[in-house]
Design an enzyme around this catalytic site. Structure first.
Site, mmCIF file in Angstrom:
data_model
loop_
_atom_site.group_PDB
_atom_site.id
_atom_site.type_symbol
_atom_site.label_atom_id
_atom_site.label_comp_id
_atom_site.label_asym_id
_atom_site.label_seq_id
_atom_site.Cartn_x
_atom_site.Cartn_y
_atom_site.Cartn_z
ATOM 1 N N CYS A 1 0.707 -1.133 0.083
ATOM 2 C CA CYS A 1 0.074 -0.213 0.027
ATOM 3 C C CYS A 1 0.811 1.213 0.154
ATOM 4 C CB CYS A 1 -1.043 -0.077 1.141
ATOM 5 S SG CYS A 1 -2.384 0.976 0.785
ATOM 6 N N HIS B 1 -3.544 -5.262 0.817
ATOM 7 C CA HIS B 1 -2.828 -5.784 2.122
ATOM 8 C C HIS B 1 -2.807 -6.981 2.149
ATOM 9 C CE1 HIS B 1 -2.235 -1.677 4.048
ATOM 10 N NE2 HIS B 1 -3.323 -1.567 3.229
ATOM 11 N N GLU C 1 -1.344 -9.104 4.220
ATOM 12 C CA GLU C 1 -0.966 -9.599 5.650
ATOM 13 C C GLU C 1 -2.335 -9.861 6.362
ATOM 14 O OE1 GLU C 1 -1.328 -4.912 5.839
ATOM 15 O OE2 GLU C 1 -0.313 -6.491 4.401
#
Length: 186
Positions: free
Chosen positions: A77, A172, A174
């Site tokens: 990002c 994202h 994660e």
């Protein structure tokens, strides 16, 4: 660490992939980066997301030295914007903020996304369900980069320079909302 609320989650996902990981502030000096990497143990760098816009805080920049180390660099990002900005791409702010689930289409096959898809379209395009949280966007990739993924709303969701092993993703990986996130980080 550019101050993302999920920076520690990035570190956790890297550790879950059985890779040693440390988190350091983005405001370290170029010399600190060179000294840290001098023993040859540094195998890669991840630039985190941020709560800020690249246009709101001019102090949030990637240390230029990370691009001198010869190790893979992944920008997530805001980290993708930092890579683009540092290497001559173009990042624009003020676009409509996007927060939530999105479907992206992979373009070509990079090492980062190779063989990773949630499903394949009838046309053979690999598709991923990902989590977005951004306001800025890359509008022009740096020299040597190619666009590697897009959505209906964002033409450049991922970019890569395979020669230098630099990768950027606007989503994202994660978070659990990105279904293949662990595979992408691994």
């Amino acid at each position: 660490d550019f101050g993302s609320q999920v920076t520690q989650l990035i570190a956790r996902r890297v550790r879950e992939a059985h890779v040693f990981c440390e988190v350091h502030s983005c405001d370290v000096s170029d010399q600190w980066v060179r000294d840290y990497a001098a023993n040859g143990q540094l195998k890669g760098v991840i630039l985190s997301g941020s709560h800020a816009s690249l246009w709101e805080d001019e102090t949030l920049r990637a240390p230029q030295a990370i691009f001198e180390l010869g190790v893979p660099v992944l920008g997530i990002c805001f980290g993708m914007y930092a890579i683009a900005e540092a290497l001559g791409g173009k990042v624009e702010g003020g676009h409509k903020r996007e927060f939530g689930s999105a479907e992206l289409r992979a373009h070509g096959h990079t090492r980062l996304l190779d063989g990773i898809a949630d499903y394949t379209t009838e046309q053979g395009h690999g598709m991923l369900n990902v989590w977005m949280s951004h306001g800025d966007r890359v509008t022009s990739v740096p020299e040597g980069f190619t666009v590697t993924a897009s959505t209906d709303n964002v033409p450049i969701v991922a970019m890569a320079d395979e020669t230098r092993r630099y990768y950027g993703v606007q989503f994202h990986p994660e978070v659990t909302h990105t279904i293949q996130g662990k595979a992408i980080i691994a």
